[in-house]
Design an enzyme around this catalytic site. Structure first.
Site, PDB file in Angstrom:
ATOM      1  N   LEU A 101       0.928  -1.289  -0.075  1.00  0.00           N
ATOM      2  CA  LEU A 101      -0.093   0.087  -0.055  1.00  0.00           C
ATOM      3  C   LEU A 101       0.994   1.170  -0.070  1.00  0.00           C
ATOM      4  O   LEU A 101       2.035   1.125   0.801  1.00  0.00           O
ATOM      5  CB  LEU A 101      -0.872   0.027   1.381  1.00  0.00           C
ATOM      6  CG  LEU A 101      -1.967  -1.034   1.209  1.00  0.00           C
ATOM      7  CD1 LEU A 101      -2.941  -0.853   2.849  1.00  0.00           C
ATOM      8  CD2 LEU A 101      -2.957  -1.072   0.137  1.00  0.00           C
ATOM      9  N   ASP A 102       0.617   1.944  -0.643  1.00  0.00           N
ATOM     10  CA  ASP A 102       1.244   3.365  -0.637  1.00  0.00           C
ATOM     11  C   ASP A 102       1.692   3.869   0.679  1.00  0.00           C
ATOM     12  O   ASP A 102       0.631   3.674   1.424  1.00  0.00           O
ATOM     13  CB  ASP A 102       0.685   4.585  -1.567  1.00  0.00           C
ATOM     14  CG  ASP A 102       0.332   4.157  -3.017  1.00  0.00           C
ATOM     15  OD1 ASP A 102       1.161   3.243  -3.705  1.00  0.00           O
ATOM     16  OD2 ASP A 102      -0.691   4.367  -3.614  1.00  0.00           O
ATOM     17  N   SER A 103       2.544   4.714   0.742  1.00  0.00           N
ATOM     18  CA  SER A 103       2.892   5.343   2.176  1.00  0.00           C
ATOM     19  C   SER A 103       1.427   6.118   2.760  1.00  0.00           C
ATOM     20  O   SER A 103       1.355   6.056   3.822  1.00  0.00           O
ATOM     21  CB  SER A 103       4.073   6.318   2.158  1.00  0.00           C
ATOM     22  OG  SER A 103       4.289   6.958   3.567  1.00  0.00           O
ATOM     23  N   THR A 105      -1.591   5.708   1.986  1.00  0.00           N
ATOM     24  CA  THR A 105      -2.785   4.980   1.773  1.00  0.00           C
ATOM     25  C   THR A 105      -2.647   4.232   3.167  1.00  0.00           C
ATOM     26  O   THR A 105      -1.843   3.302   3.550  1.00  0.00           O
ATOM     27  CB  THR A 105      -2.840   4.078   0.719  1.00  0.00           C
ATOM     28  OG1 THR A 105      -2.750   4.854  -0.317  1.00  0.00           O
ATOM     29  CG2 THR A 105      -4.208   3.351   0.731  1.00  0.00           C
TER      30      THR A 105
END
Length: 239
Positions: A101-103, A105
């Site tokens: 997951l993106d930082s 998110t």
């Protein structure tokens, strides 16, 4: 006894396909003997397996579900000293996240030490839905929702069909809450999809992975998956 390439993949060192390549290239040794045949079977409780000079050990597989907070890196370590997802889980096993997951998110992330299981779930041909809740700028029109559902053409190709539902909109603030379920895992995919239709994401959270949810967890908390949950995930990618 298990096939050598499967044992290597389960260690989390690499994928099974890459393990097969390493074997045929003569980079794998069992009990000090170079192995180049893919049919070789080993028992890690008795045999010493060394890959590229690194010995691997048999670990009991573990599976965790983490509610990742925003601002945390989806990695097992970070050379810049930033907070990573493995910091939140107490275990002596060498775990790593399944996908990422993106930082910025938050939400549901799976971690394991079972490399083969992770590779199965991340393989693009398998169809495991991931559901996100996005706060976006503006109020998406019905036609915009249909575009997202049909697939959006991005720089790395058209996205697969998605499930999209506008939960609510705030006309005064000019924002909407949208639920979107996708089966792919491209880099920042959900954010790029909404950007492409003119509704940039302000906040993003993954709520569900297959049948798994965040129920009972707060940000930064985790739990082990139950055996039937692991079995169900396996069934999703082998049927």
């Amino acid at each position: 006894m298990e096939r050598l390439q499967k044992v290597i993949a389960q260690s989390g060192m690499t994928s099974r396909r890459k393990a097969e390549q390493l074997i045929t290239e003569g980079k794998v040794f069992v009990n000090g003997k170079k192995i180049t045949e893919l049919g070789t079977k080993v028992d890690l409780h008795q045999d010493e397996v060394v890959v590229n000079g690194i010995p691997i050990e048999k670990e009991a597989p573990v599976y965790f579900l983490l509610y990742k907070p925003a601002g945390v890196i989806s990695a097992a370590s970070d050379d810049r000293g930033r907070k990573v997802v493995t910091d939140y889980i107490e275990t002596d096993k060498r775990i790593f996240p399944i996908g990422r997951l993106d930082s910025d998110t938050s939400g549901l992330l799976l971690l394991t030490n079972d490399g083969e299981f992770a590779n199965l779930l991340m393989h693009p041909k398998y169809k495991v839905y991931k559901t996100y809740i996005a706060k976006v700028e503006g109020v998406p029109l019905r036609e915009t929702v249909k575009k997202l559902e049909r697939g959006i053409r991005l720089e790395d190709g058209k996205t697969a069909p998605a499930k999209v539902k506008v939960i609510r909109s705030d006309i005064k603030k000019g924002t909407s809450i949208v639920e979107i379920s996708i089966r792919e895992g491209r880099n920042r995919q959900v954010r790029r999809m909404f950007e492409a239709v003119g509704h940039p994401v302000l906040k993003l959270k993954r709520e569900q992975y297959g049948a798994l949810t965040l129920k009972g967890l707060n940000a930064g908390e985790y739990r082990e998956l139950k055996p039937h949950e692991v079995k169900r995930l396996r069934e999703l990618v082998v049927t």
